[in-house]
Design an enzyme around this catalytic site. Sequence first.
Site, PDB file in Angstrom:
ATOM      1  N   GLU A 152      43.731  32.603  53.340  1.00  0.00           N
ATOM      2  CA  GLU A 152      44.755  31.768  52.691  1.00  0.00           C
ATOM      3  C   GLU A 152      46.015  32.564  52.345  1.00  0.00           C
ATOM      4  OE1 GLU A 152      42.827  29.813  49.375  1.00  0.00           O
ATOM      5  OE2 GLU A 152      42.047  28.239  50.683  1.00  0.00           O
ATOM      6  N   GLU A 310      36.684  25.779  54.973  1.00  0.00           N
ATOM      7  CA  GLU A 310      36.017  25.765  53.669  1.00  0.00           C
ATOM      8  C   GLU A 310      35.970  24.333  53.137  1.00  0.00           C
ATOM      9  OE1 GLU A 310      37.774  28.249  50.637  1.00  0.00           O
ATOM     10  OE2 GLU A 310      38.071  29.908  52.032  1.00  0.00           O
TER      11      GLU A 310
HETATM   12  C1  GAL Z   1      39.651  28.885  48.410  1.00  0.00           C
HETATM   13  C2  GAL Z   1      39.481  30.370  48.718  1.00  0.00           C
HETATM   14  C3  GAL Z   1      38.053  30.816  48.493  1.00  0.00           C
HETATM   15  C4  GAL Z   1      37.548  30.328  47.161  1.00  0.00           C
HETATM   16  C5  GAL Z   1      37.725  28.828  47.082  1.00  0.00           C
HETATM   17  C6  GAL Z   1      37.246  28.221  45.804  1.00  0.00           C
HETATM   18  O1  GAL Z   1      40.958  28.519  48.251  1.00  0.00           O
HETATM   19  O2  GAL Z   1      39.833  30.637  50.041  1.00  0.00           O
HETATM   20  O3  GAL Z   1      37.981  32.228  48.584  1.00  0.00           O
HETATM   21  O4  GAL Z   1      38.260  30.961  46.143  1.00  0.00           O
HETATM   22  O5  GAL Z   1      39.081  28.526  47.205  1.00  0.00           O
HETATM   23  O6  GAL Z   1      37.445  26.823  45.820  1.00  0.00           O
END
Ligand code: GAL
Length: 656
Positions: A152, A310
């Site tokens: 990110e 994710e």
């Molecule tokens: C994302 C990030 C992850 C984790 C996640 C939690 O934005 O890439 O490493 O922090 O959020 O929701």
Amino acid sequence: MEKKFFNHIVHGGDYNPDQWLKTPEIIDEDMRLMKLAHINSATVGIFSWSMLEPREGVYNFQWLDEMMDKLHSNGIDVILATPSGARPAWLSQKYPEVLRVEENGIRNDFGVRHNHCLTSPVYRKKVNAINRAIAERYKNHPALKMWHISNEYCGECHCELCQSAFREWLKKYYDNDLEKLNDSWWNGFWSHRITDWSQINSPKYRGENHISAMKLCWDRFVTDSHISFYENEIAPIREITPDIPITTNFMRMYNGIDYQKFAKHLDLVSWDNYPCFGESESNIDAAVETAFCHDTFRSMKNGQPFFMMESTPSLVNWHDVNKLPKPKMQTLTAIQSVAHGADSVQYFQWRKSRGSHEKFHGAVVDHCGNENTRVFREVATTGAALEKLSNVAGVYCDSKVAIICDWDNSRAVHHFCGYNNKRRDYYAECIKWYRPFWEMGVSADVISMDDDFSKYGLVIAPFLYMLKDNTESKIEEYVRNGGNFVMTYLGAVVDKDDLCYLGGLPANGLKKVFGIWCEETDSLPENMKGKATFNGKEYDVNHVCDIIHSKGAKILGEYRSDFYAGLPSVTENEYGSGKAYYVGFRNDEDLAGDFCRWMAEKENISADSDISVPCGVSVRKRGDSIFVMNFNNEDKEIILQDGSKTVIAANDYLVL
Ligand code: GAL
């Protein structure tokens, strides 16, 4: 050329075994649990720099060697990350220049993540070196299937190195001609003419922050800095593993980087999807917004499947109040992503951390450490369902309709001062015009103004305030050749450098294409609503409206309030063999829906399937599969292609 990277739907997510090396039995248990959950991929090493290079130049790959082998022998592929998103303390301590300087001019201490300078030659060298070492080490490892670059990317740095890089960027952008910059930034205003490049600094609240063109330049510079940082990261990887695809994970509609530009540098787009399901009475708004994001990321590479890198298997920890999504919402989130073109369903994260910042963030395996949880069972159910969807893996999606939602324009919209300064909501406005197609089951792309319009029967450009050099001619050509182009209020007002078009709006020749002239723009406070019509129905005018005159366009509606009552509010103009429509006012209720349904009927833009569904049930075709998804919290009846009726349970789905 269409590229197919995967023949199955990837099911996995962030796996951080480096947090558990002192309890190897837990890692062994992970292998058993992953198989139970139908996991076929693990993303490893995202924040592992301090474990991989505990001291400068001293690498420790042993634990990762073992992990790669273990995952492989358990039939699990690896998406290997580069660790630049967070760095070891020794690095920041020895080379303070790698730390980010905030807008206030103060250099940050070591800590958190994304806390690095994008320009620092030292940081770039160190990142390049660790990436080279990782790529060399695992280039032939059979588990390695993809590279996950950093994590990110975001933010900006205002250190002296970045200031000089910004000046160099400007020199290039303005052909080394300071006069060009002065003209473009309109620097005669407030006596801001610059006589030497060294007088320029990054925009900041305690310095220059009122020149919108300058802020746009800074945004573009920040994007280019991220891209060049990324290019530095991938150089050794590309050289050593030319056949392994590369991605980096994007964040929703994050405004700080022009993702549409960045995407061109990736083999495959991926994004992190955290919808707000469960946080209000109805999930429908969140479903539409998420669908819009999926379609945006898919459209960045011409319909190429993307990765949902994710998502949370249950709750997050960073909202004010972190509500648990209802049962089945995790599976529905997964299915929705696949329906819209994802080739992966991945989670943050596999196993919940025991300590630190994210210990209460949802994970597939909770602190209890076993499979007897609602969340685990649901993930396993999702995994089993995804195994049956290999037929859609790698399948591209085509759309008949496009919404222009342009990153560069969003920043221009954000920066200008005037009209209604409170209600800009550019993305919300784009989603408003996307939503009717979601409701109708018509797949839509979400594109930038640089993309090809010609393949669509209808292109809608909400709030397209800024045009780039060729946008005017692209619109003209598209309409002349038979396209339907819709532009809404405050359209085509400034050029790419944020200079207003002279000679009346919309810009230049577009007055002829749209058959109108926009004389003034009015803004309405929150408690004041105007009235306007479209096709005989009356609507509220919210926040902003253009006062337009027809210069040959057919008038489809008129204002009914204020001193401009009687003037056109919506117009249609035949131009060449196509039509150009102008919607002069903003309305927060039915207008976009009524307009789009009217257009779809008139132009024979039909749903992707004949299935008839009620509100909140979305239908999406990908390849030969039709996905029907019920985002309502109640069961709903749908009518299938053969006329038979069936009930789809609350928050459930069907694949036909
Ligand atoms: C994302 C990030 C992850 C984790 C996640 C939690 O934005 O890439 O490493 O922090 O959020 O929701």
